[in-house]
Motif scaffolding. Structure first.
Motif, PDB file in Angstrom:
ATOM      1  N   LEU A  43       7.691   6.762  -1.624  1.00 17.48           N
ATOM      2  CA  LEU A  43       8.872   7.392  -1.037  1.00 17.48           C
ATOM      3  C   LEU A  43       9.223   8.646  -1.827  1.00 17.48           C
ATOM      4  O   LEU A  43       9.116   8.684  -3.051  1.00 17.48           O
ATOM      5  N   GLN A  44       9.656   9.668  -1.116  1.00 17.18           N
ATOM      6  CA  GLN A  44      10.083  10.899  -1.782  1.00 17.18           C
ATOM      7  C   GLN A  44      11.301  10.648  -2.653  1.00 17.18           C
ATOM      8  O   GLN A  44      11.449  11.268  -3.706  1.00 17.18           O
ATOM      9  N   SER A  45      12.172   9.745  -2.223  1.00 15.07           N
ATOM     10  CA  SER A  45      13.374   9.446  -3.007  1.00 15.07           C
ATOM     11  C   SER A  45      13.016   8.879  -4.375  1.00 15.07           C
ATOM     12  O   SER A  45      13.752   9.096  -5.343  1.00 15.07           O
ATOM     13  N   ASP A  46      11.886   8.185  -4.485  1.00 16.83           N
ATOM     14  CA  ASP A  46      11.471   7.649  -5.786  1.00 16.83           C
ATOM     15  C   ASP A  46      11.298   8.775  -6.803  1.00 16.83           C
ATOM     16  O   ASP A  46      11.687   8.640  -7.965  1.00 16.83           O
ATOM     17  N   MET A  81      15.644  -2.227   4.580  1.00 19.99           N
ATOM     18  CA  MET A  81      15.848  -1.582   3.294  1.00 19.99           C
ATOM     19  C   MET A  81      14.480  -1.398   2.640  1.00 19.99           C
ATOM     20  O   MET A  81      13.752  -2.359   2.459  1.00 19.99           O
ATOM     21  N   VAL A  82      14.134  -0.154   2.304  1.00 22.75           N
ATOM     22  CA  VAL A  82      12.825   0.126   1.726  1.00 22.75           C
ATOM     23  C   VAL A  82      12.902   0.421   0.228  1.00 22.75           C
ATOM     24  O   VAL A  82      11.883   0.376  -0.456  1.00 22.75           O
ATOM     25  N   ALA A  83      14.090   0.722  -0.266  1.00 24.83           N
ATOM     26  CA  ALA A  83      14.260   0.964  -1.701  1.00 24.83           C
ATOM     27  C   ALA A  83      15.722   0.769  -2.068  1.00 24.83           C
ATOM     28  O   ALA A  83      16.615   0.943  -1.236  1.00 24.83           O
ATOM     29  N   LEU A 111      21.859   4.849   3.273  1.00 24.43           N
ATOM     30  CA  LEU A 111      21.393   5.955   4.086  1.00 24.43           C
ATOM     31  C   LEU A 111      19.878   5.910   4.223  1.00 24.43           C
ATOM     32  O   LEU A 111      19.210   5.182   3.491  1.00 24.43           O
ATOM     33  N   SER A 112      19.368   6.676   5.154  1.00 24.49           N
ATOM     34  CA  SER A 112      17.922   6.700   5.373  1.00 24.49           C
ATOM     35  C   SER A 112      17.250   7.566   4.317  1.00 24.49           C
ATOM     36  O   SER A 112      17.889   8.409   3.671  1.00 24.49           O
ATOM     37  N   GLU A 113      15.975   7.367   4.164  1.00 22.83           N
ATOM     38  CA  GLU A 113      15.156   8.179   3.256  1.00 22.83           C
ATOM     39  C   GLU A 113      15.271   9.657   3.628  1.00 22.83           C
ATOM     40  O   GLU A 113      15.470  10.514   2.771  1.00 22.83           O
ATOM     41  N   ASN A 114      15.168   9.952   4.912  1.00 24.63           N
ATOM     42  CA  ASN A 114      15.240  11.325   5.387  1.00 24.63           C
ATOM     43  C   ASN A 114      16.604  11.949   5.071  1.00 24.63           C
ATOM     44  O   ASN A 114      16.671  13.078   4.574  1.00 24.63           O
TER      45      ASN A 114
END
Length: 157
Positions: A43-46, A81-83, A111-114
């Motif tokens: 994930l980019q958020s990571d 939930m992915v993270a 919120l979403s990753e995007n």
């Protein structure tokens, strides 16, 4: 006659066993959680949270004095939930870690990753995202203003 009764009895047992198996399979499918926990890779958020962690190691104690709060992010993909990340700027010299807050979070952002990436990249303002329903906040929304100022200063990707 005994053979015929035995055959019917055996047939009934097989039918019952098949019905039981079908019933158990149906129950397993119906009762199975619709949103099992998932861990999305890459994930980019990571990357963003890892950068925040690096910066906290540099100036965390100063941030703890300024902010004195715990923030949790629940990053979603649809209903899944992915993270989940927690930024603790309340104890010690601060830390960021994967997972739910170990103490009661001051604010939880969902919120979403995007949407998270759009916020970080400055494509959307936090207030606009909140009012547009892209971010859900549980807890003190006022503390999120402190977080916004800190992130502007310390996230430079």
């Amino acid at each position: 006659m005994w053979k015929e009764m035995k055959k019917k009895c055996l047939h009934a047992k097989m039918k019952t066993a098949e019905e039981t198996a079908a019933s158990e399979l149906y129950m397993a499918l119906v009762v199975a959680p619709k949103n099992p926990p998932a861990k999305a890779a890459g994930l980019q958020s990571d990357v963003v949270f890892e950068e925040i962690g690096r910066r906290i190691r540099e100036v965390g104690s100063q941030l703890v004095q300024k902010v004195n709060a715990i923030f949790q992010w629940d990053i979603m993909s649809g209903e899944l939930m992915v993270a989940q990340w927690t930024l603790d700027l309340k104890t010690g010299s601060g830390e960021i870690y994967r997972g739910p807050s170990r103490q009661s979070a001051s604010a939880v952002f969902t919120l979403s990753e995007n949407d998270f990436m759009e916020l970080v990249l400055g494509k959307v303002k936090p207030q606009r995202a909140f009012l547009g329903g892209k971010i859900k906040v549980k807890g003190s929304i006022l503390l999120s203003h402190r977080l916004e100022a800190i992130l502007k200063d310390y996230i430079k990707l």
